[in-house]
Each structure stands twice: as structure tokens, then as C-alpha cells.
Design an enzyme around this catalytic site. Sequence first.
Site, PDB file in Angstrom:
ATOM      1  N   THR A  12      14.264 -53.958  -1.674  1.00  0.00           N
ATOM      2  CA  THR A  12      13.733 -53.145  -2.914  1.00  0.00           C
ATOM      3  C   THR A  12      14.147 -53.177  -4.246  1.00  0.00           C
ATOM      4  O   THR A  12      13.879 -52.537  -5.390  1.00  0.00           O
ATOM      5  CB  THR A  12      14.745 -51.630  -2.586  1.00  0.00           C
ATOM      6  OG1 THR A  12      15.882 -51.958  -2.408  1.00  0.00           O
ATOM      7  CG2 THR A  12      13.954 -51.016  -0.981  1.00  0.00           C
ATOM      8  N   LEU A  14      16.549 -54.064  -7.631  1.00  0.00           N
ATOM      9  CA  LEU A  14      17.738 -53.433  -8.044  1.00  0.00           C
ATOM     10  C   LEU A  14      17.340 -51.966  -8.417  1.00  0.00           C
ATOM     11  O   LEU A  14      17.602 -51.466  -9.604  1.00  0.00           O
ATOM     12  CB  LEU A  14      18.311 -54.005  -9.319  1.00  0.00           C
ATOM     13  CG  LEU A  14      18.788 -55.473  -9.252  1.00  0.00           C
ATOM     14  CD1 LEU A  14      19.322 -55.966 -10.364  1.00  0.00           C
ATOM     15  CD2 LEU A  14      19.802 -55.579  -7.991  1.00  0.00           C
ATOM     16  N   HIS A  15      17.255 -51.303  -7.277  1.00  0.00           N
ATOM     17  CA  HIS A  15      17.192 -49.680  -7.456  1.00  0.00           C
ATOM     18  C   HIS A  15      18.450 -49.237  -7.555  1.00  0.00           C
ATOM     19  O   HIS A  15      19.460 -49.884  -7.535  1.00  0.00           O
ATOM     20  CB  HIS A  15      16.176 -48.996  -6.416  1.00  0.00           C
ATOM     21  CG  HIS A  15      16.813 -49.011  -5.005  1.00  0.00           C
ATOM     22  ND1 HIS A  15      17.761 -48.204  -4.543  1.00  0.00           N
ATOM     23  CD2 HIS A  15      16.757 -50.018  -4.039  1.00  0.00           C
ATOM     24  CE1 HIS A  15      18.247 -48.547  -3.575  1.00  0.00           C
ATOM     25  NE2 HIS A  15      17.478 -49.689  -3.121  1.00  0.00           N
ATOM     26  N   LEU A  16      18.607 -47.866  -7.509  1.00  0.00           N
ATOM     27  CA  LEU A  16      20.075 -47.226  -7.886  1.00  0.00           C
ATOM     28  C   LEU A  16      21.181 -47.763  -6.940  1.00  0.00           C
ATOM     29  O   LEU A  16      22.292 -48.273  -7.529  1.00  0.00           O
ATOM     30  CB  LEU A  16      19.920 -45.903  -7.709  1.00  0.00           C
ATOM     31  CG  LEU A  16      21.283 -45.009  -8.000  1.00  0.00           C
ATOM     32  CD1 LEU A  16      21.423 -45.488  -9.467  1.00  0.00           C
ATOM     33  CD2 LEU A  16      20.996 -43.407  -8.008  1.00  0.00           C
TER      34      LEU A  16
END
Length: 87
Positions: A12, A14-16
Site C-alpha cells: 500500500t 506509505l499510507h497512514l
Amino acid sequence: MVSQTVTVKNATGLHLRPAGTLCEAALRFKCHVNFNFNEVSANAKSILSVLGACVKSGDEIELVCDGEDEVEALEYIVKTIEEGLGE
């Protein structure tokens, strides 16, 4: 100052959650920790800065550490990224 290029491997990017893991890793050290991606320099100790870089899976970033514990910081953060940032 030391630097190394590393590929973001988690699916994914660098999402949250992985951005938070990256920030936690960087905050363990006293030195400045930044990364360069697509002509953007981001502060790895700031969640907003990391998210703002819009790094996706497979992207290469250049980590740059500058300060008294720079070598240890670079090694630890590169290892953390290569292990998938907790995902």
C-alpha cells in the site's frame, strides 16, 4: 551525512499506518532524518510530511540522515522499510 536508496516494498505504499511506523523509527534517533522522492524532500519525523510525499509501493526513496547517530539511524530505518513497515 549518510544516505541510501531503498525501495518501499509494502503493497500500500506509505499510507497512514506505515507512515506512522516510519516516523516512529525516525523519532528514535537524535539526527535529522529526511527522504527524497520525485524532487520532494520530506521530514521522516513528520507524519504529514511523509504522507504528503505520496510514496507508493515499488517507489524508491533516498533516505538522508545527518547528525550524531546518523549511521545507526540509517541502518535501522532501512531495515524497517525493507521489512515492510509493519505490514
